[in-house]
Design a protein around this motif. Sequence first.
Motif, mmCIF file in Angstrom:
data_model
loop_
_atom_site.group_PDB
_atom_site.id
_atom_site.type_symbol
_atom_site.label_atom_id
_atom_site.label_comp_id
_atom_site.label_asym_id
_atom_site.label_seq_id
_atom_site.Cartn_x
_atom_site.Cartn_y
_atom_site.Cartn_z
ATOM 1 N N ASP A 76 108.567 -0.089 66.730
ATOM 2 C CA ASP A 76 108.472 1.120 65.918
ATOM 3 C C ASP A 76 109.829 1.539 65.374
ATOM 4 O OD1 ASP A 76 106.194 2.366 64.995
ATOM 5 O OD2 ASP A 76 105.593 3.037 66.990
ATOM 6 N N ALA A 77 110.889 0.908 65.873
ATOM 7 C CA ALA A 77 112.211 1.163 65.309
ATOM 8 C C ALA A 77 112.502 0.187 64.173
ATOM 9 C CB ALA A 77 113.277 1.047 66.399
ATOM 10 N N HIS A 82 111.599 3.203 55.761
ATOM 11 C CA HIS A 82 112.953 3.768 55.645
ATOM 12 C C HIS A 82 113.962 2.676 55.293
ATOM 13 C CE1 HIS A 82 116.339 6.385 56.609
ATOM 14 N NE2 HIS A 82 116.833 5.371 57.309
ATOM 15 N N ASP A 112 98.134 1.999 58.980
ATOM 16 C CA ASP A 112 99.346 2.201 59.769
ATOM 17 C C ASP A 112 99.588 0.944 60.611
ATOM 18 O OD1 ASP A 112 101.427 3.287 61.161
ATOM 19 O OD2 ASP A 112 100.131 4.326 62.602
ATOM 20 N N PHE A 113 100.852 0.580 60.830
ATOM 21 C CA PHE A 113 101.157 -0.520 61.766
ATOM 22 C C PHE A 113 102.458 -0.188 62.501
ATOM 23 C CE2 PHE A 113 103.067 -1.672 57.700
ATOM 24 C CZ PHE A 113 104.340 -2.099 58.041
ATOM 25 N N ILE A 114 102.637 -0.855 63.606
ATOM 26 C CA ILE A 114 103.840 -0.595 64.407
ATOM 27 C C ILE A 114 105.062 -0.975 63.583
ATOM 28 C CG2 ILE A 114 105.096 -1.154 66.543
ATOM 29 C CD1 ILE A 114 102.507 0.282 67.088
ATOM 30 N N GLY A 115 105.953 -0.027 63.422
ATOM 31 C CA GLY A 115 107.177 -0.289 62.671
ATOM 32 C C GLY A 115 107.108 0.175 61.229
ATOM 33 N N LYS A 116 105.913 0.634 60.806
ATOM 34 C CA LYS A 116 105.745 0.952 59.382
ATOM 35 C C LYS A 116 106.750 2.005 58.896
ATOM 36 C CE LYS A 116 102.340 2.199 55.924
ATOM 37 N NZ LYS A 116 101.109 2.887 55.592
ATOM 38 N N TRP A 117 106.835 3.088 59.663
ATOM 39 C CA TRP A 117 107.674 4.192 59.181
ATOM 40 C C TRP A 117 109.141 3.802 59.129
ATOM 41 C CZ3 TRP A 117 104.652 6.287 63.690
ATOM 42 C CH2 TRP A 117 103.344 6.568 63.286
ATOM 43 N N ALA A 118 109.577 3.086 60.151
ATOM 44 C CA ALA A 118 110.980 2.677 60.171
ATOM 45 C C ALA A 118 111.238 1.677 59.050
ATOM 46 C CB ALA A 118 111.330 2.070 61.523
#
Lengths: 935, 82
Positions: A651-652, A840, A831-837
């Motif tokens: 997620d990072a 960015h 949504d997937f793990i790491g998407k938001w990071a």
Amino acid sequence: MSRLAPQPGERIDRSRLISFTFDGKPVTAFEGDTIGSALYAAGQRTFSRSFKYHRRRGLMCVAGQCPNCICSVDGAPGARMCTEPAREGLVVEHVNATPSLEHDVMEITDRAGTKFTPPGFYYKTFIRPRKLWPLYEKLLRNAAGLGKLRAEQPEREWRTEYRRRHADVLVVGGGIAGRAAAAAAASAGADVVLVDEGLAGQTAPLDGVELIAGGSALGSFDRLVPVWQGDTLHQIRAARLVFATGTIEQPLVFAGNDLPGVMLTGGALRLAQTYAVLPGERAVIATTTDRGLTAAQALRAAGVEIVAVCDLRPEVNELGRELRRAGVPVFTGHTVIEARGRKGVQTAVISALNPSFATDEHEFDCDSVLMSGGAVPATSLLLQAGAKTEYDERRGHFAIAELPAGVFAAGEVIGVTGDETAARSGELAGLKAAHELGFGDKHSRAQLQVLGTAPAADDEPVAVAPPVAGASRGKCFACFCEDVTSKDIGLSIDEGYDSIELSKRYTTVTMGPCQGRMCQLQSVRLMAQHNGTSLGDVGVTTARPPWVSVPMGILGGRPVEPAKRSSIHSRHRALGANVKWAGDWRRAYDYGDPAAEALAVNRAAGLIDVSTLGKLLVRGADAGVFLDRLYPNRFSDLKPGRIRYGVISSDAGRIVDDGTICRLDDETYYVTTTSSGAGAVEEWFGWWLADWKLDVRLTDLTQGMAAVNLAGPRAREIISTVCDIDCSNDAFKYLDGRHATIAGVRCLVLRIGFVGEVGYEIHFPAAFGEHVWDALMAAGEPHGLKPFGLEPQRVLRLQKMHILVGQDTDSESTPFAAAMPWIVKLDKQQDFIGKWALEHYSELPPSIALVGFTLPNGDVPTEGAVVLGEDGSPAGQVTSSRHSPVLDRTIGMAWVPAALAHDGAKITISDVGRQLAAEIQTRPFYDPDGEVLRS
Amino acid sequence: MSFLLTCPNCGVREVTDFGYGGEINPRPTAAPSFRELNAYNYFRTNVAGVQREWWFHRSGCRAWFYAERDTTTNEVLTTELP
């Protein structure tokens, strides 16, 4: 020989002789003797040389508590002669004396060096001139320590084991109280373990109790009690703990209190009664309790002439009067102030303990001084379990004042003496422990009522020993292990180390092999006297494990390192593979010529065992959704029979692992991971599955499936000869996954290209590993197939710039920086793990980039070498570099400043004194467009 | 550190059988701000007292489960499958 006539309780078998050697000389013992008792019987009086001053030391406690008889047995240092059983053929050697125990050159430190060796002398005396410190250090290191470890030890000479044991009640101490506690708890129905230091055969078994004989409790770690027994470490966890650890007889602090011949009364009694050895011809006894008086009677009966008895108590009691009637002079209010002699006690000086004692001295010829400074409770294990002590003025020692919940104490450790009362206190503790856990019945509850409250501690009159007597007459040792004198403690206080914890660290008192048994109380008394405070105010140092000296090997556990081997391993061995560790696995690095193996793959064909790959079967209605949420790219739209590469991100937004995923049918995916990441990825998948609760089942096939990769221009021809499906490029395209039967075994064949050639990764049940390997090798033989190992595989994948997670990436690498932006599908609705990071980072141009580089000449930079920036400062590093046989030049991958991440850019690599000029290349070195792969 | 955990599948085992997953740290349900994302990724409450946390039966059934543990005494109060 000083062997006595048969004694009533002796433990030796006079009909069975044993012989061993001490410093090369033969010694004869009886069965049942210890090394110490046999040597003492043979006339040996000096058993070791002391730690700092190299003074002669003789047997003192004869119970494995003091440091005086530490020796080396069969090359292993740290044994105590007084408890180590004599066995046929043992090789016993002294420690800490050169050239011999009798003539020790370092004795000079005692005669002349004392003023140069105060506490902390190595920081004081040996600090100037500073230039000489390396020399001093060498000398000090050489002088320090007791005994020498063998430089080499045969592998697995000593196999150690650990064992875990959960019980209801653990009883530590197999004396009267401990046995009563164990028996009572067991009779109430509890599962009981009893630990006793007495050897098997000396301690009778108890019905319904597991007895660990010859076992020593090492400490209490959050109530987990490790017990060392022989070559096993029992890790015992019990719901209730009962400590019946007894007492430790204390020495007295007077001038020359360490001369051979100065012994604890208990030690002298054990020599006489257990081993039938005469402790001395003529003895002076000094005591503060009845112990010394009863010892005087018993030793007289055994044949020791008691020259005088000093009883520090002011009044003579019946025992004293009995001795007087028998003609033994008993001096009340007196104590020993000096033991004199050269190699051992020759005379003893006694005096009344009053201000004018100088006028009241008596000197006696004797060969032994037997002392008893009272018995202090052995509270260390209780304290570690959370108990508290308080200073008991009357007895002059620290006694248990408070027990934590779930912990009980019984017998002498809480001051209850006498066989009957000790047994009662044990029974009470055992029953209470069992009842707290819900055991017991009407009968045991009634018995608990009958026993009532704990028996009171005994009220025998005792005298409190002075902190030191005869201090002006010579060295008075407070600590025998570390050679700390009464003066040293005073000096440490004067220098500002005025709390007991500081003084302990400065003087090292209580830090030796006896773990404070002989010196804790004496050091507290000396500090209280010097500071003019009470003992209660001084307090005691924190009790810490280990309570007994324990070999490191016991704590180390099993001397084995688990290794994983693939089911094809025997074939690699037979082919002469160079086998090395790769994580937990033993893998074939190469078969003798990695360059030729790599060339064979590029020019004909190669076969590599990749059974170490992680293999997960993901099944269920939600399998596609699950993978879509775990990977930055899509898998729900992957067609059955097709394969896609995936990179797992956190997620990072950092790269966690990579691998290929083949969709087998609508609800089933076959996921491979890196070899080293297999366990972690399975945990990662399982964790998210537990959180998301999707309709997915996860099966780890890593150990159950073997896998080999057949790759090279001839791979298709080879597989076609052994396989039941059409392997033409039209029927079996790049990134297709097909079930096929190879040599009769049903396999999953994945057409992927990690090494850059047409390749078939063949997965099949591990049991058929050798069979399938053999079939493929035989089929490939006419086509020039060669087995290849991990090293050529690394060269081949580097030619394609395929990253190795963990080698080319680290915990900070994002897919964008690692030149794989195409793997991230930010347009994915879901949504997937790491998407938001990753969203960015997609807007933030990376400052560094992972690129390839080449070197014109033959230099191969070290992996980890520094990439220099334009100003010459470190700006990146080389992650992989090899010589490519097929391209015949150096290729590598490196992290470089983003500004340099374009084809043709020049970088400088600083590598252990070399400066290498390299050129950046962003596209694969071999087959950049993947035409070979797809052909 | 030494204590026992009750695996919801296997029963009471030594702590060394298990892997620790840290305090329960729910993943944001909607797109977080960058600050919120960093707090989720890197910040923990670090309670001195009873805490709900993830554990993994690594040397056993390989199940993830919740535990309530007092971080000051290591007493495990409850364990349950999610």
